[in-house]
Design a protein around this motif. Structure first.
Motif, mmCIF file in Angstrom:
data_model
loop_
_atom_site.group_PDB
_atom_site.id
_atom_site.type_symbol
_atom_site.label_atom_id
_atom_site.label_comp_id
_atom_site.label_asym_id
_atom_site.label_seq_id
_atom_site.Cartn_x
_atom_site.Cartn_y
_atom_site.Cartn_z
ATOM 1 N N VAL A 63 -7.243 -20.233 19.725
ATOM 2 C CA VAL A 63 -6.401 -20.152 18.750
ATOM 3 C C VAL A 63 -6.701 -21.589 18.102
ATOM 4 O O VAL A 63 -6.781 -22.281 19.540
ATOM 5 C CB VAL A 63 -4.893 -21.117 19.131
ATOM 6 N N GLU A 65 -8.006 -16.004 9.991
ATOM 7 C CA GLU A 65 -6.474 -17.277 9.524
ATOM 8 C C GLU A 65 -5.598 -16.712 9.696
ATOM 9 O O GLU A 65 -5.379 -14.829 8.744
ATOM 10 C CB GLU A 65 -7.300 -17.855 7.602
ATOM 11 N N THR A 66 -4.788 -16.826 10.025
ATOM 12 C CA THR A 66 -3.557 -16.185 10.168
ATOM 13 C C THR A 66 -1.862 -17.507 9.567
ATOM 14 O O THR A 66 -1.394 -17.600 9.517
ATOM 15 C CB THR A 66 -3.024 -16.300 11.482
ATOM 16 N N GLY A 67 -2.359 -18.310 9.395
ATOM 17 C CA GLY A 67 -0.885 -19.297 8.663
ATOM 18 C C GLY A 67 -2.162 -20.608 8.275
ATOM 19 O O GLY A 67 -3.080 -21.443 8.881
ATOM 20 N N THR A 110 2.961 -21.583 11.958
ATOM 21 C CA THR A 110 3.867 -20.435 12.501
ATOM 22 C C THR A 110 2.984 -18.998 12.896
ATOM 23 O O THR A 110 2.396 -18.709 11.137
ATOM 24 C CB THR A 110 5.320 -19.891 12.298
ATOM 25 N N VAL A 111 2.996 -19.165 13.803
ATOM 26 C CA VAL A 111 1.470 -17.606 13.659
ATOM 27 C C VAL A 111 2.460 -17.229 14.995
ATOM 28 O O VAL A 111 2.837 -17.040 15.301
ATOM 29 C CB VAL A 111 -0.249 -17.728 14.384
ATOM 30 N N GLU A 112 1.725 -15.482 14.211
ATOM 31 C CA GLU A 112 1.734 -14.738 15.553
ATOM 32 C C GLU A 112 0.433 -14.534 16.661
ATOM 33 O O GLU A 112 -0.982 -13.803 15.798
ATOM 34 C CB GLU A 112 2.286 -13.443 14.732
ATOM 35 N N ARG A 149 5.267 -14.989 18.676
ATOM 36 C CA ARG A 149 5.804 -15.419 17.726
ATOM 37 C C ARG A 149 4.759 -16.809 18.311
ATOM 38 O O ARG A 149 5.589 -17.020 19.318
ATOM 39 C CB ARG A 149 6.420 -15.471 16.945
ATOM 40 N N THR A 206 3.986 -21.312 17.772
ATOM 41 C CA THR A 206 3.348 -22.600 16.185
ATOM 42 C C THR A 206 2.511 -23.475 17.153
ATOM 43 O O THR A 206 1.975 -23.677 18.058
ATOM 44 C CB THR A 206 4.998 -23.395 16.229
#
Length: 92
Positions: free
Chosen positions: A16, A36-38, A51-53, A61, A63
């Motif tokens: 991350v 890129e997830t958020g 917030t990401v997964e 989930r 953060t």
């Protein structure tokens, strides 16, 4: 003046990373395993939560909370199975 700050942590075998670009408008981008997830934008001193997964089975989930100032930016990672922890700054 805009400047980029990079942060990183590992969780459940996943990478991350967060980039905080400072300036009048702060831009936060979060990558999980290099994708890129958020992302979010905020004003100078207002913290923002993204917030990401994580791609686990089932998805987890999590953060990333970024605070751009005052002073040097900080990022914290939090997932359901762990409390908030500081993400390590990266020099690049």
């Amino acid at each position: 003046m805009r400047r980029r700050h990079h942060f990183h942590t590992d969780h459940l075998g996943h990478s991350v990373s967060a980039t905080v670009q400072t300036g009048h408008t702060v831009v936060v981008e979060v990558l999980v395993d290099g994708k890129e997830t958020g992302h979010a934008t905020t004003r100078r001193d207002v913290p923002v939560t993204v917030t990401v997964e994580l791609p686990t089975d089932p998805p987890t989930r999590a953060t990333v909370q970024a605070a751009a100032g005052p002073g040097a930016p900080l990022c914290h990672f939090e997932a359901p199975d762990t409390g908030p922890r500081a993400m390590d700054p990266r020099p690049y």
